[in-house]
Design a protein around this motif. Structure first.
Motif, short mmCIF file in Angstrom:
data_model
loop_
_atom_site.label_atom_id
_atom_site.label_comp_id
_atom_site.label_asym_id
_atom_site.label_seq_id
_atom_site.Cartn_x
_atom_site.Cartn_y
_atom_site.Cartn_z
N HIS A 1 0.79 -1.22 0.00
CA HIS A 1 0.00 0.00 0.00
C HIS A 1 0.83 1.28 0.00
N SER A 2 2.14 1.19 0.10
CA SER A 2 2.98 2.40 0.07
C SER A 2 3.58 2.56 -1.32
N TYR A 3 3.90 3.79 -1.68
CA TYR A 3 4.59 4.01 -2.96
C TYR A 3 6.10 3.90 -2.79
N TRP A 4 6.61 4.03 -1.58
CA TRP A 4 8.05 4.07 -1.38
C TRP A 4 8.68 2.71 -1.10
N ALA A 5 7.90 1.71 -0.76
CA ALA A 5 8.49 0.40 -0.44
C ALA A 5 7.70 -0.74 -1.07
N LEU B 1 13.85 10.10 9.29
CA LEU B 1 12.50 9.64 9.59
C LEU B 1 11.97 8.91 8.37
N GLY B 2 11.48 7.69 8.58
CA GLY B 2 11.00 6.93 7.43
C GLY B 2 9.85 6.02 7.77
N ASN B 3 9.25 5.48 6.71
CA ASN B 3 8.17 4.50 6.79
C ASN B 3 7.01 4.96 7.66
N VAL B 4 6.68 6.21 7.57
CA VAL B 4 5.58 6.78 8.36
C VAL B 4 4.25 6.45 7.67
N PHE B 5 3.34 5.84 8.43
CA PHE B 5 2.01 5.60 7.86
C PHE B 5 0.97 5.43 8.96
N VAL B 6 -0.27 5.73 8.58
CA VAL B 6 -1.46 5.42 9.36
C VAL B 6 -2.38 4.67 8.41
N LEU B 7 -2.92 3.55 8.85
CA LEU B 7 -3.82 2.78 7.98
C LEU B 7 -4.97 3.67 7.49
N GLU B 8 -5.37 3.45 6.26
CA GLU B 8 -6.35 4.32 5.61
C GLU B 8 -7.65 4.48 6.40
N THR B 9 -8.14 3.42 7.01
CA THR B 9 -9.41 3.51 7.73
C THR B 9 -9.31 4.39 8.98
N TYR B 10 -8.09 4.74 9.40
CA TYR B 10 -7.90 5.57 10.59
C TYR B 10 -7.47 6.99 10.25
N ARG B 11 -7.37 7.31 8.99
CA ARG B 11 -6.95 8.65 8.58
C ARG B 11 -8.06 9.66 8.81
N GLY B 12 -7.67 10.92 8.87
CA GLY B 12 -8.65 12.00 9.06
C GLY B 12 -9.01 12.26 10.50
N GLN B 13 -8.29 11.65 11.44
CA GLN B 13 -8.56 11.84 12.87
C GLN B 13 -7.43 12.58 13.58
N THR C 1 9.54 12.38 1.01
CA THR C 1 8.10 12.25 0.83
C THR C 1 7.71 12.74 -0.56
N ARG C 2 6.69 12.14 -1.09
CA ARG C 2 6.17 12.57 -2.38
C ARG C 2 4.88 13.36 -2.20
N ASP C 3 4.17 13.10 -1.10
CA ASP C 3 2.82 13.67 -1.01
C ASP C 3 2.41 14.18 0.37
N ASN D 1 19.20 3.75 -5.31
CA ASN D 1 19.03 2.49 -6.03
C ASN D 1 17.66 1.94 -5.68
N ASP D 2 16.66 2.29 -6.45
CA ASP D 2 15.28 1.92 -6.16
C ASP D 2 15.07 0.41 -6.17
N ASP D 3 15.85 -0.33 -6.96
CA ASP D 3 15.68 -1.76 -7.03
C ASP D 3 16.20 -2.49 -5.79
N ALA D 4 17.06 -1.86 -5.01
CA ALA D 4 17.69 -2.53 -3.87
C ALA D 4 16.68 -2.99 -2.82
N ILE D 5 15.61 -2.25 -2.60
CA ILE D 5 14.65 -2.58 -1.54
C ILE D 5 13.90 -3.89 -1.83
#
Length: 146
Positions: free
Chosen positions: A29-33, A76-88, A114-116, A140-144
């Motif tokens: 669900h992430s664009y970065w990983a 700082l990396g891999n920051v996320f909140v699951l979509e159903t919990y966003r907006g709070q 960050t892209r967005d 190196n985007d392919d490394a991950i």
């Protein structure tokens, strides 16, 4: 360290992390990983300095990691909140908790990619590079996915 805002908790206790939740979000669900392997993520997490898990009761609903030397630099990396919990306001609370962590108060330079989510991070003092000519990268985007 645990911080509470009922019914939510942010914890730096790595034993509470739910690897499957983190891997599913990052890999699917992430664009970065996208496509990150379980092995690569496990190694990355084992060598990260601080983990911030966001929980609804016992269910992990968000995450962020900080790689730091505790004195002058933090990434700082891999920051996320699951979509159903966003907006709070949970991402703002997560960021505030990270930036207020007592062990991170002497950090001279913070970096993130960050892209967005520029608007979120700007609220916590992040800006575009002031002197981009002093920062270099090797990407190196392919490394991950290995």
């Amino acid at each position: 360290m645990d911080v509470h805002r009922n019914p939510y908790t942010i914890s730096t206790d790595a034993a509470r992390l739910q690897f499957d939740v983190i891997h599913d979000f990052l890999a699917n669900h992430s664009y970065w990983a996208t496509g990150i392997s379980r092995e690569t993520l496990r190694k990355q997490m084992e060598h990260s300095t601080l983990h911030f898990g966001l929980y609804d009761g016992d269910r992990q609903i968000g995450y962020a990691q900080v790689l730091t030397n505790y004195t002058s630099f933090a990434y700082l990396g891999n920051v996320f909140v699951l979509e159903t919990y966003r907006g709070q306001g949970l991402s703002k609370w997560l960021m505030a908790t990270i930036m207020e962590h007592p062990d991170l108060q002497t950090i001279r330079r913070w970096l993130l990619a960050t892209r967005d989510a520029h608007g979120l991070y700007q609220q916590f003092g992040f800006t575009e590079l002031a002197k981009p000519e002093t920062i270099m990268e090797k990407f190196n985007d392919d490394a991950i996915r290995q």
